[in-house]
Design a protein around this motif. Structure first.
Motif: not given
Length: 279
Positions: A88-106, A272-279
Motif C-alpha cells: 500500500v505504501v509502495a502505491h501511495s507516497w513511496l516515490k515522493p519519499f525516495i525523491a525527497a530523501f535522495a535530495q536530502a542525503l544524495p 523526518e522526510t516521510a512525515q514531510a511527504v505525507v502531510l
C-alpha cells in the motif's frame, strides 16, 4: 558486525569484502589491546567489553553524521538505508519519499524491500532492516512506532461488469470478491461484517498481492476491495468504476517501525522526510 551477526553479513551491508572487514576489525582490536568479538563456527558475537563499548560506538557514529549535516555537507554522509515497505505504501507516497530523501542525503543508497507487513516486522526484529513503512499497528517489543498516513478502501469493478447500482451485499452470492490477504485488518473486518449480518461469500479470494487482484478485477473476473491510492487512476481512466457500497473497512493506518535500541541519523532523517511527504 554487531548488527549483521557475521563477517559476511557486515561485508554485504558495507559493500566490501569479508577479508576487508576481518582485517579492519583485527587492526582495531590490536590498537585497543582487547577483543571486541568472540569468533565461533558460523557465528560471531560481542565479548563483554564489546557489549560495553557498543553504545559509545553508536553514539560516536551518530555524532559524526550530525556534524556533517550541521556543516551543510550531506553529500559526504554515505551509507545504506535498508528500507522495507508494504504494498500500500509502495502505491501511495513511496516515490515522493525516495525523491525527497535522495535530495536530502544524495550519497546514501536506499536498499528497498517490498513485502507483507508481517514479514517486514519479522525482518525488523531479526535486524535485517533499519526502517519499515507498513500497515500493522500491533505493539512489537523493541520496535518504535510512528503514525504516518491513512488509506481508504473502495469497492471496484470493471466497467460494464455489473449494474452500476449493485451493492456489495447484492454481489456476494454471484461474483468473486478479491480482498487483501487473510489476517489483514480489512479482511478481518469483512469477515466480521459477514458474520454480523448472516451473509455468505462463496467466492472470496484473499490475495497477498493486491496488484494481481487489481489486474484480475480489471479483466472482469470479479469485484475488488482495494486501497483507493491503487485504483484512483483506473477509476479516472474508466478502466474501473467505484461500486455503491453498504459496507467498507476502516481506513488502513500506515506507520513507521524502527529499532528503539539503535536509531542512527539516517533513520531519523528518513522519518523526518516521510512525515514531510505525507502531510
Amino acid at each position: 558486525m554487531a548488527d549483521a551477526g557475521s563477517f559476511g553479513g557486515a561485508a554485504e551491508r558495507l559493500n566490501t569484502t569479508q577479508p576487508n572487514i576481518s582485517n579492519r576489525l583485527a587492526t582495531l582490536e590490536a590498537q585497543l589491546g582487547l577483543s571486541l568479538f568472540a569468533r565461533g563456527p558460523g557465528k560471531t558475537s560481542l565479548t563483554a567489553k564489546g557489549r560495553e563499548l557498543l553504545p559509545m560506538a553508536r553514539e560516536t557514529l551518530n555524532h559524526r553524521d550530525a556534524f556533517l549535516i550541521a556543516a551543510d555537507a550531506p553529500e559526504v554522509l554515505d551509507g545504506v538505508l535498508r528500507l522495507g515497505v508494504s504494498e500500500v505504501v509502495a502505491h501511495s507516497w513511496l516515490k515522493p519519499f525516495i525523491a525527497a530523501f535522495a535530495q536530502a542525503l544524495p550519497s546514501v543508497r536506499v536498499e528497498l524491500t517490498v513485502e507483507l507487513s508481517r514479514d517486514l516486522l519479522e525482518r525488523m526484529q531479526d535486524g535485517e532492516l533499519d526502517l519499515c513503512f507498513q500497515t500493522e499497528s500491533r505493539p512489537i517489543p523493541g520496535l518504535g512506532f510512528m503514525e504516518l498516513d491513512q488509506h481508504a478502501f473502495v469497492w471496484v469493478a470493471s466497467e460494464g461488469r455489473a449494474p452500476a447500482d449493485m451493492t456489495v451485499s447484492e454481489a456476494l452470492a454471484h461474483h468473486s470478491l478479491f480482498l487483501p490477504a487473510k489476517g489483514t485488518q480489512p479482511f478481518v473486518e469483512f469477515q466480521t461484517y459477514l458474520t454480523r449480518f448472516g451473509l455468505d461469500a462463496p467466492s472470496l479470494v484473499p490475495s497477498s498481492n493486491l496488484s494481481v487482484a487489481q489486474n484480475l478485477v480489471r479483466q472482469g473476473l470479479g469485484f475488488g476491495l482495494l486501497p483507493l491510492c491503487m485504483v484512483q487512476d483506473d477509476i479516472a481512466d474508466k478502466r474501473l468504476r467505484a461500486m455503491d457500497h453498504d459496507w467498507r473497512p476502516e481506513p488502513l493506518l500506515s506507520s513507521a517501525r524502527f529499532s528503539e535500541e539503535r536509531k542512527p541519523l539516517l533513520v531519523e532523517r528518513a522519518l523526518e522526510t516521510a512525515q514531510a511527504v505525507v502531510l
